[in-house]
Design a protein around this motif. Structure first.
Motif, PDB file in Angstrom:
ATOM      1  N   ASN A 472       0.857  -1.195   0.000  1.00 44.20           N
ATOM      2  CA  ASN A 472       0.000   0.000   0.000  1.00 44.20           C
ATOM      3  C   ASN A 472       0.885   1.235   0.000  1.00 44.20           C
ATOM      4  O   ASN A 472       1.819   1.334   0.799  1.00 44.20           O
ATOM      5  CB  ASN A 472      -0.906   0.033   1.230  1.00 44.20           C
ATOM      6  CG  ASN A 472      -1.652  -1.265   1.457  1.00 44.20           C
ATOM      7  OD1 ASN A 472      -1.596  -1.826   2.538  1.00 44.20           O
ATOM      8  ND2 ASN A 472      -2.356  -1.746   0.447  1.00 44.20           N
ATOM      9  N   LEU A 473       0.575   2.179  -0.872  1.00 45.90           N
ATOM     10  CA  LEU A 473       1.365   3.405  -0.984  1.00 45.90           C
ATOM     11  C   LEU A 473       0.456   4.619  -0.854  1.00 45.90           C
ATOM     12  O   LEU A 473      -0.634   4.667  -1.440  1.00 45.90           O
ATOM     13  CB  LEU A 473       2.087   3.460  -2.334  1.00 45.90           C
ATOM     14  CG  LEU A 473       3.083   2.340  -2.633  1.00 45.90           C
ATOM     15  CD1 LEU A 473       3.528   2.408  -4.085  1.00 45.90           C
ATOM     16  CD2 LEU A 473       4.280   2.429  -1.703  1.00 45.90           C
ATOM     17  N   LYS A 474       0.917   5.611  -0.085  1.00 46.20           N
ATOM     18  CA  LYS A 474       0.188   6.864   0.041  1.00 46.20           C
ATOM     19  C   LYS A 474       1.182   8.028   0.028  1.00 46.20           C
ATOM     20  O   LYS A 474       1.668   8.463   1.075  1.00 46.20           O
ATOM     21  CB  LYS A 474      -0.635   6.900   1.330  1.00 46.20           C
ATOM     22  CG  LYS A 474      -1.440   8.197   1.476  1.00 46.20           C
ATOM     23  CD  LYS A 474      -2.100   8.312   2.840  1.00 46.20           C
ATOM     24  CE  LYS A 474      -2.782   9.655   3.014  1.00 46.20           C
ATOM     25  NZ  LYS A 474      -3.365   9.834   4.370  1.00 46.20           N
ATOM     26  N   PRO A 475       1.521   8.556  -1.153  1.00 44.65           N
ATOM     27  CA  PRO A 475       2.347   9.771  -1.201  1.00 44.65           C
ATOM     28  C   PRO A 475       1.490  10.991  -0.865  1.00 44.65           C
ATOM     29  O   PRO A 475       0.291  11.022  -1.147  1.00 44.65           O
ATOM     30  CB  PRO A 475       2.816   9.811  -2.661  1.00 44.65           C
ATOM     31  CG  PRO A 475       1.784   9.046  -3.419  1.00 44.65           C
ATOM     32  CD  PRO A 475       1.234   8.006  -2.483  1.00 44.65           C
ATOM     33  N   ALA A 493      -2.337  17.496  -0.671  1.00 43.45           N
ATOM     34  CA  ALA A 493      -2.727  16.487  -1.652  1.00 43.45           C
ATOM     35  C   ALA A 493      -2.178  15.124  -1.252  1.00 43.45           C
ATOM     36  O   ALA A 493      -1.148  15.029  -0.572  1.00 43.45           O
ATOM     37  CB  ALA A 493      -2.230  16.875  -3.042  1.00 43.45           C
ATOM     38  N   TYR A 494      -2.874  14.069  -1.665  1.00 42.98           N
ATOM     39  CA  TYR A 494      -2.419  12.713  -1.388  1.00 42.98           C
ATOM     40  C   TYR A 494      -2.979  11.773  -2.454  1.00 42.98           C
ATOM     41  O   TYR A 494      -3.907  12.109  -3.210  1.00 42.98           O
ATOM     42  CB  TYR A 494      -2.888  12.250  -0.004  1.00 42.98           C
ATOM     43  CG  TYR A 494      -4.362  11.914   0.056  1.00 42.98           C
ATOM     44  CD1 TYR A 494      -4.815  10.618  -0.168  1.00 42.98           C
ATOM     45  CD2 TYR A 494      -5.299  12.912   0.310  1.00 42.98           C
ATOM     46  CE1 TYR A 494      -6.174  10.330  -0.140  1.00 42.98           C
ATOM     47  CE2 TYR A 494      -6.657  12.629   0.343  1.00 42.98           C
ATOM     48  CZ  TYR A 494      -7.087  11.329   0.116  1.00 42.98           C
ATOM     49  OH  TYR A 494      -8.428  11.043   0.125  1.00 42.98           O
ATOM     50  N   GLY A 495      -2.409  10.594  -2.521  1.00 41.85           N
ATOM     51  CA  GLY A 495      -2.922   9.536  -3.385  1.00 41.85           C
ATOM     52  C   GLY A 495      -2.779   8.203  -2.678  1.00 41.85           C
ATOM     53  O   GLY A 495      -1.932   8.040  -1.789  1.00 41.85           O
ATOM     54  N   LYS A 496      -3.619   7.239  -3.038  1.00 44.72           N
ATOM     55  CA  LYS A 496      -3.542   5.893  -2.473  1.00 44.72           C
ATOM     56  C   LYS A 496      -3.546   4.882  -3.608  1.00 44.72           C
ATOM     57  O   LYS A 496      -4.377   4.966  -4.511  1.00 44.72           O
ATOM     58  CB  LYS A 496      -4.720   5.618  -1.531  1.00 44.72           C
ATOM     59  CG  LYS A 496      -4.671   6.369  -0.223  1.00 44.72           C
ATOM     60  CD  LYS A 496      -5.817   5.947   0.690  1.00 44.72           C
ATOM     61  CE  LYS A 496      -5.775   6.690   2.021  1.00 44.72           C
ATOM     62  NZ  LYS A 496      -6.894   6.260   2.918  1.00 44.72           N
TER      63      LYS A 496
END
Length: 647
Positions: A472-475, A493-496
């Motif tokens: 799982n990645l969340k930058p 801002a973020y993404g999953k």
């Protein structure tokens, strides 16, 4: 004269010291006051969350100073605030708050009665000992609070229930929904705290209702007549079909050597999350507990702090016990917790407790050395019979500096791991048959700019990466333009996304969601704040784009509005496409009426989406999107109007 002087000194010390330890209040002379929140503990990011911020949804960041963290905000003089700090993501009660009240979850909220604190300042300045005595007396005893909510809700269909491809707009039902919980918290006698919550009423009545086939099952005339009759002649019993109910009871006695507490039903025991895991979570007391903890005379021995407790209980439906010993010396803490539940056939005799029981033993240590903090915890079975493959452990290490930080975690949990009282839904939780490796680095190259990535690898407990290998990645990135360029707005801002590297995985890369938030303060004299949230959720056959705006105005009217776009992808069947609700939107507003003791009027219309938390006026968010599924409320619309009191 001497008695008056002693009373004045006592009141001065109690109110002047305790009341103003971490909260300062300044009378601005125009019916408003400036409240300054101070936090002087450890932490990198600290925010204030309270009833005036919609709690976490609108939490206010505190500015870092040479003495800790600080936040200044103006409120009307007649305001009473409830608040907590959130320090690096962890909720924290301000132990030095002017006053406190039970939060209903085993902890406390800080309370700031602005008018009272201003009165204390005036009494101190004038030397009015009688006024100080009266104010000091008002700090003790039971305080009344309530959460009361009245709603009228109209439900609509935006497509046919029998044939989802047919679109339209039809009334489905009109309901009156109301709840009222009355709370008494404080002290029955000196050193005898209590918290009592009564469900006065909680229920829903149909005013008008239509069946899916179009048959009117409740006529409007009958529904209005029944509602008027019920509210006029037996309002408390009408809504819930029963008399008012004592649902939350907690009382105790505090002495120098032992603190005793008992609770029942909905009352929450104090949470425990000393090391890594929450070993006692937010769960009801159910059939009750009796808790013994060490009193103030046995808590501190120089630099050594002790926390000892034993809690016989029936919260698990049987005779059970939880007990712990925690010792803190400087920056280091060690803790052992033993939990047990009787599985004996006869639950009426305490002598049967150890005939047959199951349970767990949890031990851990944590400490801080300069910029490095580390924690480790282990859980293992402690039962009258052998339990195989029931051991779990986790270790966390965090490094923090002014410009860089990182947290590394490793945990492994065998298939039969069990935590009787803990294992909640937080990030650091116990998951059977799983191992994980997490790395969360971040950088702060300049003040006002932060970027990082939260990453987590999930695999089996015995590290068989071929069987399970999910990353799982969340930058994320956070820009504070006030600190960067002097403009009063922020952008976050973020993404999953997921990477599935297991053998035979059907899809290696999956993008789940993303969000961007633009927040602006000091927009104008009329508009103190404004924010816009964009979010996208990705499903198997659909994606949902949402654009949500929140506007606060100086008169106290807060407006929420948003749009949603629900689209299908090439995996969707024709049936999926035919019944898809493409367009969604909502419009809502609330207004706080100080004259009604924190009364709030609110209303909202939602169409094919509903970002609100149940039928309240607060938005329920996950990141910068609604905390709901992609198809939540698809095919339905709702108009709600109501009012609430929460104090």
């Amino acid at each position: 004269m001497m008695k008056k002087m002693l009373s004045f000194i006592a009141a001065f010390l109690v109110l002047g010291g305790a009341l103003f330890a971490d909260v300062l209040v300044k009378d601005l002379g125009d019916g408003n006051a400036e409240v300054t929140f101070l936090y002087k503990g450890a932490g990198n990011e600290v925010v204030v969350a309270g009833d005036f911020t919609d709690w976490q949804n609108g939490a206010l960041p505190m500015a870092k100073t040479d003495n800790g963290f600080e936040l200044k905000k103006t409120f009307p003089m007649a305001t009473t605030l409830k608040y907590k700090f959130i320090v690096d993501g962890t909720w924290l009660f301000d132990a030095k708050s002017p006053d406190k009240t039970d939060d209903g979850f085993g902890g406390f909220n800080g309370v700031v009665d602005i008018a009272k604190l201003v009165a204390v300042e005036k009494a101190k300045a004038s030397g009015d000992s009688a006024a100080l005595e009266k104010l000091m007396a008002s700090q003790s005893g039971l305080k009344f609070g309530t959460f009361t909510q009245l709603n009228v809700i109209s439900n609509f269909l935006t497509r046919s229930v029998q044939d989802p491809t047919k679109k339209g707009f039809e009334t489905d039902s009109v309901q009156f929904k109301a709840k009222s919980y009355w709370k008494l918290s404080g002290t029955l006698l000196p050193d005898a705290p209590a918290y009592i919550e009564i469900r006065a009423f909680d229920g829903t009545k149909d005013i008008y209702k239509v069946s899916p086939t179009g048959t009117v099952t409740t006529k409007a005339e009958d529904g209005i007549n029944a509602l008027a009759t019920g509210l006029l002649f037996d309002p408390f019993t009408y809504l819930q079909g029963d008399r008012p109910y004592l649902g939350h009871f907690k009382a105790g006695v505090n002495t120098s050597y032992v603190n005793i507490e008992t609770a029942y039903n909905w009352a929450k025991p104090a949470k425990r999350s000393t090391i890594i895991w929450t070993t006692v979570k937010d769960s009801d007391s159910n059939a009750g507990y009796l808790q013994f903890t060490n009193g103030s005379a046995l808590q501190s021995f120089g630099d050594l702090k002790l926390d000892v407790g034993i809690v016989p209980n029936k919260t698990l439906g049987a005779m059970a016990l939880r007990s712990w010993v925690a010792a803190t010396y400087g920056d280091y803490t060690a803790e052992v917790q033993w939990d047990a539940k009787s599985t004996a056939a006869d639950q009426t005799k305490v002598t049967n407790f150890f005939d047959s029981f199951t349970g767990d033993l949890i031990a851990g240590v944590k400490g801080t050395y300069g910029p490095i903090s580390a924690a480790a915890q282990v859980i293992m079975p402690a039962a009258s019979s052998t339990i195989d493959k029931a051991i779990g452990y986790q270790a966390n290490v965090t490094y923090t500096s002014l410009m860089f930080g990182a947290t590394a975690k490793f945990g492994s949990f065998q298939p039969a791991v069990s935590s009787l009282y803990g294992n909640n839904s937080d990030d650091d939780n116990i998951v059977n048959n799983q191992s994980f490796i997490a790395l969360n680095p971040w950088v702060l190259p300049m003040e006002g700019f932060k970027a990082g990535i939260d990453s987590k690898l999930n695999t089996t407990y015995d590290l068989k990466f071929a069987d399970k290998n999910l990353i799982n990645l969340k930058p994320y990135v956070s820009l504070d333009f006030d600190k960067l360029l002097g403009y009063t707005f922020t952008v976050d801002a973020y993404g999953k996304m997921d990477l599935d590297l297991a053998t035979g995985a059907s899809e290696t890369f999956k993008f789940n969601e993303a969000g961007v938030k633009y927040a602006m303060t000091e927009v104008s004299d009329i508009v103190p704040s404004f924010d816009v949230n964009y979010g996208i959720q990705m499903g198997t056959v659909k994606m949902f784009n949402t654009l949500m705006a929140n506007l606060a105005t100086k008169p106290g009217v807060n407006v929420n509005l948003g749009l949603g776009l629900r689209t299908t992808n090439d995996k969707a069947t024709q049936a999926d496409k035919d019944k898809n609700e493409l367009l969604a939107f909502y419009l809502g507003a609330n207004y706080k009426v100080a004259a009604l003791k924190n009364g709030v009027f609110y209303g909202a219309f939602v169409y094919n989406m509903d970002p609100y938390d149940d039928d309240k006026d607060e938005l329920k968010m996950s990141g910068y999107r609604p905390d709901k599924g992609i198809d939540d409320m698809a095919g339905y619309a709702k108009f709600r109007m109501g009012m609430k009191w929460d104090f």
